[in-house]
Design an enzyme around this catalytic site. Structure first.
Site, PDB file in Angstrom:
ATOM      1  N   SER A 283       0.689  -1.179   0.091  1.00 61.84           N
ATOM      2  CA  SER A 283      -0.133   0.335   0.522  1.00 61.84           C
ATOM      3  C   SER A 283       1.037   1.065  -0.146  1.00 61.84           C
ATOM      4  O   SER A 283       1.824   1.302   0.228  1.00 61.84           O
ATOM      5  CB  SER A 283      -1.032   0.076   1.346  1.00 61.84           C
ATOM      6  N   ASP A 284       0.204   2.459  -0.175  1.00 58.03           N
ATOM      7  CA  ASP A 284       1.271   3.788   0.297  1.00 58.03           C
ATOM      8  C   ASP A 284       0.545   3.740   1.686  1.00 58.03           C
ATOM      9  O   ASP A 284      -0.192   3.145   2.373  1.00 58.03           O
ATOM     10  CB  ASP A 284       0.742   5.048  -1.045  1.00 58.03           C
ATOM     11  N   TYR A 285       1.293   5.054   2.315  1.00 53.47           N
ATOM     12  CA  TYR A 285       1.676   5.683   3.774  1.00 53.47           C
ATOM     13  C   TYR A 285      -0.262   5.887   4.013  1.00 53.47           C
ATOM     14  O   TYR A 285      -0.674   6.284   3.640  1.00 53.47           O
ATOM     15  CB  TYR A 285       2.242   6.540   3.430  1.00 53.47           C
ATOM     16  N   THR A 286       0.093   4.918   5.137  1.00 54.60           N
ATOM     17  CA  THR A 286      -0.761   4.459   5.432  1.00 54.60           C
ATOM     18  C   THR A 286      -2.757   4.801   4.764  1.00 54.60           C
ATOM     19  O   THR A 286      -3.568   4.937   5.289  1.00 54.60           O
ATOM     20  CB  THR A 286      -1.573   5.625   6.373  1.00 54.60           C
TER      21      THR A 286
END
Ligand code: BGC
Length: 759
Positions: A283-286
């Site tokens: 995923s991307d950051y959070t």
């Protein structure tokens, strides 16, 4: 002949056998390991954390990292580098966790690790895939010498909106060039053997369509037809997959109304089933957690959705870590969902050779030998000089003479802090060469008179936002008027003015959208005052995006766009200013006249009421107050010499689908310097079942010509170059007429036509 063919087949099939034997060995290894793993340990592999130390791009930084590593609850780490630090973390995993599974170590190695290269948008303007690959190869060598084995790069998001700050991180607006760059970057990072200790796993991002955020506003909604996706936005990601990229990062935005991070069509149907991707998706950051704000449900719900959609690793948010067990017990996900994701992470570690030797990338004496060497710096200088785009050069103001007095003016003329541009996690701006230093190195015989002339901006609120991660915009103790007066006085005492203006590093990049993309007012005032002195002015422009430069183009004699050129930028800029290197960069993104024209891109469609030159015209597709033209079109870039193109010659006027077409032109260096030109070939499918753009880049060639020299450049097209996606999303060709254009940019071209038959 027959014999040779058979040998070919033999070699090929034994290679396939070998491959599948390797795969079988990996499967057995991973299956054995997984049979010993608890549910918690499997979920732990899906957990990517950052202990800080890098730049946190979200609000959260992981807590309790060491403890979680010991418990086997962490699959990978990012944000730390250096053999000592990485060894400490790897020790925790390998020596203290129950199954001794090594960690994977990632970082945002975006345009270099410590030796910084031009920002990716600048790199793309080289149109030189060998140089781009070389930059990624050096980045991989340095990053791996620093203990890393995974780069969050290449970023290949097609972008047509320069308000979006992340346009700086990609390869511009064209899918064909973007695809070649994607492949070159993957090759550069991964080489041909991922287990080597100087190759690292690439991660293509941001999958998908992130560059089409509405209004150029960061993290904004994307809404796009499938045809648009397939034809223009998806090709570079697909190219990275075809090049064997080991991992993919999902994007923050929605695709068809569903966040990319939990979009099953995107992550499974398209990526894995249609494209055959075999690696893992992070995923991307959070971005898992952020699906709650998108309106998809609470953390447990969105985590389950993401896993089931095909997301394997959760960056920072720990939604997987904290909710998947519960979801499994409630029947919301299956054991098979967890196993599939865990297997893919373990396979990546296997492919990197980490099970053979978890310390493969950790060698304490490598950094001193392999990072920031004379060779890496020389490469950075060479590559930077090729990335600069000469936008204007009236009366041949450039190149400058290596004698006399130069007024070196501007807030970026002697400013290390802003040399490197966005995403320089491990890059040290103190090690960069400023323009002042570069000029002294390259033209020691001249006298330099320096004045700052202006603050990057006088708007303190704007400055505060730009300075969120560190002070890049300083407000001088002198008043703006005092700065200006000093600059004008300095200019008046000199033969020529070099004004170094533009954006601060973090005026572009993530979370750096701008609604006004002109030079800040403080710098416009300075530039106007300098031009008014009557001295020849050379504008050296720092920018992470296209800027609106209509006044500058009309009034400043010479403009050199240098983007953010990296560690050696100062030397490379001086090389170009003084003619040691004749500029050859070409724009990969359109420079609009005004924000009101955005999105403005060369491969647009025609409409039923096309714009008429010298418009506006009533009832045509235009504006009342401005023409449709850009200031600088895609593909544009000048040289100190000039090039002419002969009329185009086609070897046939009609081709069958089985035939190829040769398109030739003679390019002549008609000026006074040796130089390199990038000859570009575009086509237009005149009539098709789905409307096609007015021009599409299909080929290009770089040609070096001594002054006075001519060379014939020949391009070859086949039916694959003439295909497009139809309404059923099938790649097809249709018979009929095509226009073909060749020239030094997308606007100034020679034209011819040919026909394609049905059979
Ligand atoms: C960015 C990614 C980056 C990640 C890790 C995110 O905010 O969108 O491009 O790789 O942070 O730093």
């Amino acid at each position: 002949m027959k014999g040779i063919k058979n040998i070919g087949i033999l070699i090929l099939s034994s290679a396939c056998l070998q491959l599948s034997a390797q795969d079988a060995k990996m499967n057995t290894y991973v299956s054995n390991l997984m049979s010993r793993m608890t549910l918690e340990e499997k979920i732990g592999q899906l957990n990517l954390v950052t202990p800080g130390g890098g730049v946190a791009t979200g609000a959260v930084v992981s807590q309790g990292v060491e403890d979680n590593i010991r418990k086997g609850l962490v699959g990978g780490l990012f944000g730390i580098y250096g053999p000592e630090k990485v060894r400490k973390a790897q020790d925790l995993a390998v020596k203290n966790s129950r199954l001794h599974i090594p960690l994977i170590f990632g970082l945002d190695v975006i345009h270099g690790h410590k030796t910084m290269f031009p920002i990716p948008l600048g790199l793309s303007c080289t149109w030189d895939t060998a140089l781009i690959e070389k930059s990624a190869r050096i980045a991989a060598t340095e990053a791996s010498a620093d203990g890393l084995n995974w780069a969050f790069s290449p970023m290949v998001d097609i972008a047509r909106d320069p308000r979006w700050g992340r346009i700086s991180e990609g390869g511009g607006e064209d899918p064909y060039l973007g695809s070649l760059i994607a492949k070159a970057m993957v090759r550069g990072y991964q080489g041909n053997d991922l287990t080597k200790n100087n190759t690292i796993m690439a991660c293509v991002k941001h999958f998908a369509l992130y560059g089409a955020a509405e209004a150029g506003r960061e993290y904004n909604t994307v809404d796009m037809s499938r045809i648009q996706m397939y034809q223009y936005y998806l090709p570079p990601y697909k190219a990275a997959v075809d090049a064997g990229v080991g991992s993919v990062m999902s994007s923050f935005n929605v695709v068809d109304g569903i966040p990319a991070t939990a979009n099953k069509w995107l992550l499974t149907d398209l990526l894995r089933k249609q494209w055959g991707f075999k690696g893992f998706v992070v995923s991307d950051y959070t971005s898992v957690n952020e699906m709650t704000a998108h309106g998809m449900g609470d953390l447990q719900t969105v985590s389950a959705l993401a896993l089931k959609a095909g997301l394997d690793m959760d960056m920072v948010g720990e939604g997987f870590l904290t909710t998947l067990k519960k979801s499994l017990s409630e029947g919301k996900i299956t054991q098979a969902n967890i196993d599939a994701a865990c297997r893919r992470i373990l396979e990546a570690k296997y492919k990197l050779g980490l099970f053979d030797d978890p310390y493969r990338y950790i060698t304490e004496d490598r950094p001193a030998k392999e990072i920031m060497t004379d060779e890496t710096r020389a490469a950075a200088r060479e590559i930077a000089s090729h990335s600069f785009v000469l936008l204007k050069n009236k009366n041949q103001v450039l190149p400058l003479k290596k004698s006399g007095t130069i007024a070196l003016i501007g807030p970026l003329a002697n400013n290390k802090r802003n040399m490197l541009g966005t995403w320089t996690i491990a890059g040290d701006f103190n090690k960069s060469v400023t323009i002042m230093e570069g000029i002294k190195n390259v033209a020691s015989g001249i006298t330099i008179k320096y004045a700052k002339g202006a603050n990057i901006t006088d708007d303190t609120t704007f400055a505060k936002h730009v300075n969120a991660l560190g002070v890049e915009v300083e407000t001088d103790a002198h008043t703006p008027q005092e700065l200006l007066n000093e600059a004008v006085a300095t200019a008046n005492q000199s033969d020529v003015v070099v004004a170094v203006l533009g954006e601060a590093a973090d005026m572009a990049g993530e979370s750096s959208s701008r609604s006004d993309i002109s030079l800040p007012e403080s710098q416009q005032n300075l530039l106007k005052a300098l031009v008014k002195t009557g001295k020849p002015v050379v504008l050296v422009l720092f920018n992470g995006r296209p800027l609106t430069l209509p006044w500058e183009n009309a009034n400043v004699p010479a403009i050199l766009d240098v983007w953010f050129g990296g560690t050696e930028a100062g030397n490379a800029i001086a090389d170009v200013l003084f003619g040691n290197y004749n500029p050859s960069g070409k724009l990969t993104t359109t420079f609009p006249q005004s924000v009101g024209q955005i999105p403005l891109y060369y491969n647009h469609k025609n409409t039923g009421r096309p714009y008429e030159e010298n418009g506006p015209t009533k009832f045509k597709s235009d504006y009342l107050d401005i023409s449709n033209d850009p200031v600088y079109p895609f593909g544009y870039g000048l040289s100190y010499t000039t090039f002419s193109y002969s009329d185009i010659h086609l070897n046939k006027s009609t081709i069958k689908p089985s035939e190829t077409l040769s398109i030739s032109t003679t390019v002549t260096n008609t000026g006074n310097y040796d130089g390199e030109e990038t000859a570009q070939l575009y086509i237009q499918d005149v009539a098709a079942s789905v409307t096609q753009p007015v021009k599409e880049l299909k080929k290009f060639q770089k040609v070096f010509l001594h002054k006075g020299e001519s060379k014939e450049v020949t391009f070859t097209l086949n039916v694959n170059d003439l295909k497009f996606y139809n309404s059923d999303l099938k790649m097809i060709y249709e018979p009929g007429q095509f226009n073909v254009f060749v020239g030094g940019n997308s606007r100034d071209v020679k034209q011819a036509s040919f026909s394609l038959t049905a059979h």
